[in-house]
Design a protein around this motif. Sequence first.
Motif, short mmCIF file in Angstrom:
data_model
loop_
_atom_site.label_atom_id
_atom_site.label_comp_id
_atom_site.label_asym_id
_atom_site.label_seq_id
_atom_site.Cartn_x
_atom_site.Cartn_y
_atom_site.Cartn_z
N GLU A 184 0.82 -1.21 0.00
CA GLU A 184 0.00 0.00 0.00
C GLU A 184 0.85 1.26 0.00
O GLU A 184 0.49 2.27 -0.62
N GLU A 241 2.11 1.81 -3.49
CA GLU A 241 1.06 2.38 -4.35
C GLU A 241 0.89 3.87 -4.09
O GLU A 241 0.76 4.67 -5.02
N GLU A 282 3.75 5.91 -5.59
CA GLU A 282 3.56 6.14 -7.02
C GLU A 282 2.63 7.33 -7.25
O GLU A 282 2.84 8.13 -8.17
#
Length: 288
Positions: free
Chosen positions: A245, A248, A251
């Motif tokens: 997580e 992510e 990003e």
Amino acid sequence: LAAPDAAFGASNVIVLAVKPQQFRDAISPLVPLLADNLIISVAAGIRLQDMARWLGRTRLVRAMPNTPALVLDLEMLDRNIAEMAKFAKAHNVRLRPHSKTHKSADIARRQIAAGALGVCCAKLGEAEALGEQGISGLHITSPVVTPQAIDRLMALNGKVEGLMVVVDHPANVEALDAAAGKAGRKLTVIIDIDPGLHRTGVATPDGVVELVRKVVGSKNLVYAGVQFYCGRHQHIVDFQQRKAEIEERTEYLKVSLAKLEAAKLKPGIVTGSGTGTHYIDAKLGVFT
């Protein structure tokens, strides 16, 4: 007590550790047994004058043992501080620990002495308290928005070197710019980016760029960088899930950073991370 009259009569000092709501009923049968004892009460909220009336005496003292006191293992504390400083240096990131874990100027000094740039503060009041104790390099991680709080912020900015505060809205930028101009000292700000919690922070990458432009275009604010703190993720129990997580979310952060760099607004500071994700974040290499 099997023989309370003997115990009370032989005692110079008697401590009454009774819950406030039970105080009067508890002491009533004891009053005839009291001599010239000094009475110390630890019952919060019971006034001395009320106790004097109920007990029929004035040799009374109130003690508040529930006043917070920090008790810790100094050897372990210093070892942990040194270990975190070593970790940050090894990963080429600058360390600014969050003071909400201790709210202590003494511990902040230890952290700074070990290599920290300063400390973070969740609230303006925490920063004021540390500033009064001579702690510099303070970063306030929540927006300061009310007129009264902004006045206090400007006063603090006049006393503390290296003060920074987050902004996440154009109106807040305008209010801080005007206040800093009136105070006669520029204020350093960090753009807060929402990591998905929808509490504070700019909600979109394009919004981040626009807010930075507004800060750069102001007369009395200094743009220092961005903040991206994933608070919820610090507490994900499973490491692999936490790692996935955070990767992510990183990003997502990179989108804002790329847009800022394209607009020639690259942040000097990219701050965030926490106890639960510092190892993962350091390996990702985005925070500065």
